[in-house]
Design a protein around this motif. Structure first.
Motif, mmCIF file in Angstrom:
data_model
loop_
_atom_site.group_PDB
_atom_site.id
_atom_site.type_symbol
_atom_site.label_atom_id
_atom_site.label_comp_id
_atom_site.label_asym_id
_atom_site.label_seq_id
_atom_site.Cartn_x
_atom_site.Cartn_y
_atom_site.Cartn_z
ATOM 1 N N ARG A 30 -0.858 -15.695 135.140
ATOM 2 C CA ARG A 30 0.363 -16.441 134.811
ATOM 3 C C ARG A 30 0.494 -17.592 135.787
ATOM 4 N NH1 ARG A 30 6.256 -13.567 134.696
ATOM 5 N NH2 ARG A 30 7.452 -15.195 133.641
ATOM 6 N N LYS A 31 0.745 -18.765 135.265
ATOM 7 C CA LYS A 31 0.810 -19.956 136.100
ATOM 8 C C LYS A 31 2.015 -19.881 137.029
ATOM 9 C CE LYS A 31 0.144 -24.954 135.633
ATOM 10 N NZ LYS A 31 0.026 -26.065 134.662
ATOM 11 N N ASP A 32 1.747 -20.037 138.333
ATOM 12 C CA ASP A 32 2.796 -20.080 139.355
ATOM 13 C C ASP A 32 3.614 -18.784 139.429
ATOM 14 O OD1 ASP A 32 2.052 -22.751 139.842
ATOM 15 O OD2 ASP A 32 3.440 -23.480 138.311
ATOM 16 N N ASN A 33 3.027 -17.669 138.985
ATOM 17 C CA ASN A 33 3.779 -16.415 139.033
ATOM 18 C C ASN A 33 2.826 -15.250 138.783
ATOM 19 O OD1 ASN A 33 5.917 -14.621 139.179
ATOM 20 N ND2 ASN A 33 7.207 -15.755 137.745
ATOM 21 N N ASN A 34 3.276 -14.036 139.093
ATOM 22 C CA ASN A 34 2.527 -12.843 138.715
ATOM 23 C C ASN A 34 2.809 -12.500 137.265
ATOM 24 O OD1 ASN A 34 1.413 -12.515 141.268
ATOM 25 N ND2 ASN A 34 3.006 -11.117 141.958
ATOM 26 N N LEU A 35 1.972 -11.647 136.688
ATOM 27 C CA LEU A 35 2.241 -11.124 135.357
ATOM 28 C C LEU A 35 3.483 -10.229 135.428
ATOM 29 C CD1 LEU A 35 -1.425 -10.212 134.343
ATOM 30 C CD2 LEU A 35 -0.067 -12.108 133.452
ATOM 31 N N PRO A 36 4.180 -10.008 134.293
ATOM 32 C CA PRO A 36 5.376 -9.163 134.322
ATOM 33 C C PRO A 36 5.123 -7.780 134.901
ATOM 34 C CG PRO A 36 5.256 -10.354 132.245
ATOM 35 C CD PRO A 36 3.979 -10.636 132.968
ATOM 36 N N SER A 37 3.891 -7.267 134.808
ATOM 37 C CA SER A 37 3.557 -5.964 135.377
ATOM 38 C C SER A 37 3.490 -5.994 136.898
ATOM 39 C CB SER A 37 2.212 -5.487 134.824
ATOM 40 O OG SER A 37 1.174 -6.386 135.202
ATOM 41 N N GLY A 38 3.508 -7.192 137.488
ATOM 42 C CA GLY A 38 3.375 -7.336 138.933
ATOM 43 C C GLY A 38 1.960 -7.641 139.360
ATOM 44 N N GLU A 39 0.996 -7.522 138.433
ATOM 45 C CA GLU A 39 -0.399 -7.817 138.752
ATOM 46 C C GLU A 39 -0.639 -9.320 138.743
ATOM 47 O OE1 GLU A 39 -2.980 -4.481 136.596
ATOM 48 O OE2 GLU A 39 -1.425 -5.305 135.280
ATOM 49 N N LYS A 40 -1.623 -9.739 139.531
ATOM 50 C CA LYS A 40 -2.010 -11.151 139.508
ATOM 51 C C LYS A 40 -2.874 -11.451 138.286
ATOM 52 C CE LYS A 40 -1.736 -12.597 144.329
ATOM 53 N NZ LYS A 40 -0.801 -13.680 144.001
#
Length: 436
Positions: free
Chosen positions: A147-157
């Protein structure tokens, strides 16, 4: 014919000087397949692929201009394509089926086809959405989601897979999702997919209680989220507000500000920020008040003596303070639980002056050594009492600690007195600056 003549004849038969090999070639490159023969004589050399003859001797049988013979009978293929993969046979037409076989694998850099093809997705609040990247290439690429400029909703990169499913989505799921395909051929390729989430307005207020004084300027701020973008309205009590010379409304991105200039007594009261879009409506309340702000304690937790404690606090108030109420009590503790002693109430006369910040001290005496106490404070001006402060805990020293007050204790007691020396006033001012 003698045996020596037969041996000489066998040595003159054609034979391959090269060997069959496996070739891995990147799509679009040029490939040369070697075929060198000794003692070819009058025999004809053929290149074929499956049942198709590509060359016969020096004659190009195939009409594909990408194929040609170089440096004898080596077969060159330029701008190779995925369909060029397979077995290529260099054959000597001597009736003995002598073949040399080259196996060609075409390496294809990854490509990605998104679903939907536009890369734009819109989902409703609390719904489920699947983002898909169909990657192709040789070897089969692996796909990583990020996810650009953020982690995935699961918290994973990152997360591996050709698709990613998001459930119970809300506004925090919106953003640019990226899928990256890599198979070791060329550079990895990345495509962006934009996810927009439709949801009713959500409001956050910067301060639910805004302190001001008559003649000053006040700002009430609410931060509004919503998709589609909500319409914003401001209310005082139940009356919708319109812009005036003293009242302005400004929006910058998600931040919406109501500014009141030259505040009057009639401006004090309850305000609300109302946001509405096609999916719903939301409201948050704020209070504009002339009452003092809640007291904030500035003391260090441990006393400097066994039986007294210098309590220090600061109150913000535009009008002068009329009265300050201080309450304290002892906390009785044992191994399993704690209980509270009786509240002791003190009325402290506030200092006079037009300062916005009122720094106050009080020396509480008659305390017990090695004990825990808690205190609260409340202040009043002409608009009323403020909210009670948070509970503040402090501790008295043990019986082995000297009971004589320190120089600093004496200064603090003097500061609480109406007769404040210039030196002590400087100390109080310095403390105020540090506190702010």
């Amino acid at each position: 014919m003698n045996p020596e003549g037969n041996a000489m004849t066998a040595s003159n038969l054609p034979r391959f000087m090269t060997r069959g090999q496996n070739y891995r070639v990147v799509n679009g490159d040029t490939l040369v397949l070697p075929c060198e023969v000794e003692n070819l004589g009058n025999y004809v050399l053929l290149w074929r692929r499956g049942s198709s003859v590509l060359t016969a001797d020096k004659i190009m049988v195939t009409r594909d201009a990408r194929f040609r013979l170089v440096e004898g009978f080596n077969l060159e293929i330029s701008k190779v394509r995925p369909q060029d993969a397979g077995d290529y046979v260099c054959q000597i037409g001597d009736g003995d089926n002598k073949d040399q076989i080259h196996t060609v694998e075409i390496l294809v850099p990854p490509t990605i086809r998104t679903s939907p093809a536009s890369g734009q997705l819109t989902a409703r609040n609390a719904g489920t959405v699947t983002l898909e990247c169909k990657a192709s290439g040789n070897p089969v690429p692996s796909v990583l989601w990020s996810r650009k400029d953020n982690n995935l909703p699961s918290g994973e990169k990152t997360k591996e897979g050709f698709s990613i499913t998001l459930e119970k989505i809300d506004r925090h799921h919106a953003g640019v999702y990226q899928c990256t395909a890599n198979n070791g051929v060329g550079k990895p390729i990345t495509v962006d997919m934009q996810l927009d989430v439709l949801y009713p307005p959500e409001i956050e207020v910067e301060k639910s209680w805004v302190h001001c004084g008559e003649g000053y300027e006040a700002q009430l701020v609410c931060v509004v989220y919503g998709e589609p973008a909500p319409n914003i309205m401001w209310y005082q009590n139940s009356f919708m507000l319109d812009p005036t010379e003293r009242r302005t409304m400004e929006s910058r991105g998600n931040k919406h500000t109501l500014t009141l200039k030259n505040v009057q007594a009639a401006d004090f009261g309850n305000y609300s920020c109302v946001a509405e879009n096609s999916l719903g409506k939301s409201k948050k309340h704020m209070e504009l008040s002339g009452r003092p702000s809640p007291a904030k304690f500035r003391s260090t937790p441990f006393s400097r003596t066994r039986d007294s404690y210098n309590l220090t606090w600061i109150v913000e108030s535009y009008p002068p303070l009329d009265e300050v109420r201080l309450l304290y009590r002892k906390i009785l503790m044992n191994d399993t639980h704690q209980r509270h002693g009786k509240w002791h109430e003190l009325i402290v006369h506030p200092p006079h002056g037009d300062n916005l910040f009122h720094l106050m001290y009080y020396n509480i005496r008659g305390l017990e050594a090695s004990s825990v106490y808690e205190a609260i404070a409340q202040a009043k001006n002409r608009y009323g009492w403020n909210e009670v402060s948070d509970l503040y805990q402090f501790y008295t020293r043990g019986s082995d600690y000297p009971s004589e007050p320190s120089l600093e204790d004496m200064e603090l007691v003097a500061a609480a007195s109406p007769r404040m020396t210039i030196t002590t006033a400087i100390l109080v001012f310095a403390s105020l600056v540090i506190a702010l």
